[in-house]
Scaffold this motif. Structure first.
Motif, PDB file in Angstrom:
ATOM      1  N   PHE A 104      -6.558  -0.018  10.561  1.00  0.00           N
ATOM      2  CA  PHE A 104      -6.079   1.215   9.943  1.00  0.00           C
ATOM      3  C   PHE A 104      -7.272   1.996   9.401  1.00  0.00           C
ATOM      4  O   PHE A 104      -8.240   1.406   8.918  1.00  0.00           O
ATOM      5  CB  PHE A 104      -5.135   0.921   8.770  1.00  0.00           C
ATOM      6  N   GLU A 105      -7.183   3.300   9.465  1.00  0.00           N
ATOM      7  CA  GLU A 105      -8.148   4.173   8.794  1.00  0.00           C
ATOM      8  C   GLU A 105      -7.339   5.151   7.955  1.00  0.00           C
ATOM      9  O   GLU A 105      -6.650   6.029   8.494  1.00  0.00           O
ATOM     10  CB  GLU A 105      -9.011   4.912   9.814  1.00  0.00           C
ATOM     11  N   VAL A 106      -7.380   4.975   6.622  1.00  0.00           N
ATOM     12  CA  VAL A 106      -6.561   5.818   5.753  1.00  0.00           C
ATOM     13  C   VAL A 106      -7.376   6.918   5.086  1.00  0.00           C
ATOM     14  O   VAL A 106      -6.836   7.742   4.357  1.00  0.00           O
ATOM     15  CB  VAL A 106      -5.839   4.976   4.673  1.00  0.00           C
ATOM     16  N   GLY A 107      -8.682   6.928   5.298  1.00  0.00           N
ATOM     17  CA  GLY A 107      -9.534   7.963   4.719  1.00  0.00           C
ATOM     18  C   GLY A 107      -9.748   9.113   5.685  1.00  0.00           C
ATOM     19  O   GLY A 107      -8.908   9.426   6.520  1.00  0.00           O
ATOM     20  N   VAL A 122      -4.704  15.016  -6.063  1.00  0.00           N
ATOM     21  CA  VAL A 122      -5.108  14.220  -7.209  1.00  0.00           C
ATOM     22  C   VAL A 122      -4.198  13.001  -7.368  1.00  0.00           C
ATOM     23  O   VAL A 122      -4.647  11.893  -7.668  1.00  0.00           O
ATOM     24  CB  VAL A 122      -5.084  15.083  -8.496  1.00  0.00           C
ATOM     25  N   ALA A 123      -2.897  13.190  -7.146  1.00  0.00           N
ATOM     26  CA  ALA A 123      -1.948  12.081  -7.296  1.00  0.00           C
ATOM     27  C   ALA A 123      -2.225  10.981  -6.276  1.00  0.00           C
ATOM     28  O   ALA A 123      -2.249   9.789  -6.606  1.00  0.00           O
ATOM     29  CB  ALA A 123      -0.516  12.592  -7.149  1.00  0.00           C
ATOM     30  N   ASP A 124      -2.445  11.365  -5.005  1.00  0.00           N
ATOM     31  CA  ASP A 124      -2.753  10.364  -3.980  1.00  0.00           C
ATOM     32  C   ASP A 124      -4.099   9.705  -4.252  1.00  0.00           C
ATOM     33  O   ASP A 124      -4.281   8.504  -4.014  1.00  0.00           O
ATOM     34  CB  ASP A 124      -2.746  11.009  -2.594  1.00  0.00           C
ATOM     35  N   THR A 125      -5.038  10.481  -4.733  1.00  0.00           N
ATOM     36  CA  THR A 125      -6.352   9.936  -5.067  1.00  0.00           C
ATOM     37  C   THR A 125      -6.228   8.872  -6.152  1.00  0.00           C
ATOM     38  O   THR A 125      -6.824   7.793  -6.060  1.00  0.00           O
ATOM     39  CB  THR A 125      -7.294  11.055  -5.543  1.00  0.00           C
ATOM     40  N   ALA A 126      -5.440   9.165  -7.168  1.00  0.00           N
ATOM     41  CA  ALA A 126      -5.245   8.199  -8.246  1.00  0.00           C
ATOM     42  C   ALA A 126      -4.563   6.936  -7.741  1.00  0.00           C
ATOM     43  O   ALA A 126      -4.903   5.822  -8.141  1.00  0.00           O
ATOM     44  CB  ALA A 126      -4.426   8.833  -9.373  1.00  0.00           C
ATOM     45  N   PHE A 164       0.846  -1.186   0.000  1.00  0.00           N
ATOM     46  CA  PHE A 164       0.000   0.000   0.000  1.00  0.00           C
ATOM     47  C   PHE A 164       0.888   1.246   0.000  1.00  0.00           C
ATOM     48  O   PHE A 164       1.918   1.273   0.688  1.00  0.00           O
ATOM     49  CB  PHE A 164      -0.900  -0.020   1.239  1.00  0.00           C
ATOM     50  N   PRO A 165       0.536   2.290  -0.759  1.00  0.00           N
ATOM     51  CA  PRO A 165       1.410   3.472  -0.870  1.00  0.00           C
ATOM     52  C   PRO A 165       1.841   4.029   0.488  1.00  0.00           C
ATOM     53  O   PRO A 165       1.003   4.346   1.338  1.00  0.00           O
ATOM     54  CB  PRO A 165       0.538   4.477  -1.634  1.00  0.00           C
ATOM     55  N   ASP A 166       3.149   4.149   0.658  1.00  0.00           N
ATOM     56  CA  ASP A 166       3.699   4.568   1.951  1.00  0.00           C
ATOM     57  C   ASP A 166       3.243   5.963   2.360  1.00  0.00           C
ATOM     58  O   ASP A 166       2.980   6.223   3.540  1.00  0.00           O
ATOM     59  CB  ASP A 166       5.223   4.533   1.913  1.00  0.00           C
ATOM     60  N   ASN A 167       3.173   6.882   1.392  1.00  0.00           N
ATOM     61  CA  ASN A 167       2.834   8.258   1.757  1.00  0.00           C
ATOM     62  C   ASN A 167       1.387   8.381   2.235  1.00  0.00           C
ATOM     63  O   ASN A 167       1.055   9.254   3.038  1.00  0.00           O
ATOM     64  CB  ASN A 167       3.078   9.197   0.579  1.00  0.00           C
ATOM     65  N   ALA A 199      -6.400   3.301  -7.765  1.00  0.00           N
ATOM     66  CA  ALA A 199      -5.829   2.207  -8.548  1.00  0.00           C
ATOM     67  C   ALA A 199      -5.559   0.991  -7.667  1.00  0.00           C
ATOM     68  O   ALA A 199      -5.827  -0.150  -8.054  1.00  0.00           O
ATOM     69  CB  ALA A 199      -4.541   2.667  -9.230  1.00  0.00           C
ATOM     70  N   PHE A 200      -5.040   1.234  -6.457  1.00  0.00           N
ATOM     71  CA  PHE A 200      -4.734   0.130  -5.558  1.00  0.00           C
ATOM     72  C   PHE A 200      -6.007  -0.606  -5.163  1.00  0.00           C
ATOM     73  O   PHE A 200      -6.045  -1.846  -5.131  1.00  0.00           O
ATOM     74  CB  PHE A 200      -4.008   0.652  -4.311  1.00  0.00           C
ATOM     75  N   PHE A 201      -7.049   0.134  -4.851  1.00  0.00           N
ATOM     76  CA  PHE A 201      -8.321  -0.476  -4.471  1.00  0.00           C
ATOM     77  C   PHE A 201      -8.866  -1.348  -5.596  1.00  0.00           C
ATOM     78  O   PHE A 201      -9.424  -2.417  -5.361  1.00  0.00           O
ATOM     79  CB  PHE A 201      -9.325   0.612  -4.111  1.00  0.00           C
TER      80      PHE A 201
END
Length: 290
Positions: free
Chosen positions: A48-51, A57-61, A9-12, A65-67
């Motif tokens: 975890f709660e990541v929302g 826009v970059a993080d949203t994409a 999952f994206p680290d940032n 995509a991961f989901f």
């Protein structure tokens, strides 16, 4: 079930997660006002709660995509818990399993005299260093070296010493005979046995047996094999209970999304270029057993 080892999952995005351990306790109240509590899980599961925050826009994409590739709750994947992702030799140790020579990477947590052991099943490739009695141990195929399965956290040691059996004497204790001495064998040590045929193999194979006597090219083990027959096999010496096996390195948490539907909403523009900011609702992620 399918598990995605890479990418994690994206680290940032994981960096801003709300995260913590969760337990399941069955609480049964009684009329007196007292209660009985039963521990359903011996180890915690991280939530975890990541929302619940604005994303670029970059993080949203990236999260969208991961989901999609893990298909909601379908696939497991790795995530970095930025609040707890590493061990030192003070907290990292190897726990013995039921298989001779195989150990589970573990992390210890202590508060006063109370402790809990956490199994580490997703170590990060390239970060793990093992130690035996404070001396570094190398990965490889030589005696006393090890192989690490980074998908399970299982460490398999190559035997310190091994000898093929030339014969055996079953009984209330069992004598194993060799063509030459089993190097390092001593009374009180434990030896692993494998490859023995027949009913003798059913009793001995895949287990550790304490050595009760050492003779010329033979050892006696505390195994009752009365009436058993069989031949062949090998005896192997692995790290002993008196050895201190520790490790240092990093680890991920095996998780999955706890939703099959993702919702997001553009809420505003930001900066001189009018970059979109996207509000994500609840995006829960839960630890899984692997």
């Amino acid at each position: 079930m399918a598990f995605l080892e890479s990418p994690r999952f994206p680290d940032n995005i994981a960096f801003g997660a709300t995260v913590g351990p969760a337990y399941m306790t069955v609480v049964t109240p009684v009329y007196s006002g007292r209660e009985a509590r039963a521990i359903a899980w011996t180890q915690s599961r991280c939530n975890f709660e990541v929302g619940r925050r604005l994303m670029s826009v970059a993080d949203t994409a990236a999260i969208d995509a991961f989901f999609r590739v893990v298909k909601g709750r379908a696939y497991g994947f790795r995530i970095k818990d930025w609040t707890d992702y590493s061990v030192t030799t003070a907290t990292g140790f190897l726990a013995a399993t039921a298989t001779p020579g195989v150990f589970q990477l573990s992390k210890g947590y202590a508060s006063g005299a109370l402790t809990e052991t956490r199994s580490i099943t997703k170590p990060v490739v390239g970060t793990v260093q093992l130690y035996r009695n404070a001396a570094p141990v190398s990965a490889g195929g030589g005696a006393g070296q090890y192989a690490l399965d980074t998908t399970t956290g299982l460490v398999t040691f190559v035997a310190d010493a091994s000898q093929n059996m030339t014969g055996n004497t079953p009984g209330s204790v069992t004598v194993l005979h060799f063509g030459s001495a089993l190097t390092g064998a001593a009374v009180g040590k434990y030896v692993g046995v494998s490859g023995v045929s027949g009913s003798l193999g059913t009793t001995l194979n895949g287990k550790l047996w304490q050595i009760t006597a050492v003779g010329t090219n033979q050892i006696t083990i505390a195994a009752n094999t009365t009436g058993n027959t069989g031949s062949g096999g090998a005896a192997k010496l692995y790290p002993q209970g008196t050895d201190v096996l520790t490790w240092s390195g990093q680890f991920d948490v095996p998780v999955r999304f706890d939703i099959d539907e993702m919702k997001k909403q553009i809420v505003e523009r930001s900066g001189s270029n009018g970059e979109l900011l996207v509000d994500w609702g609840s995006v829960p992620i839960i630890e899984i057993r692997v």
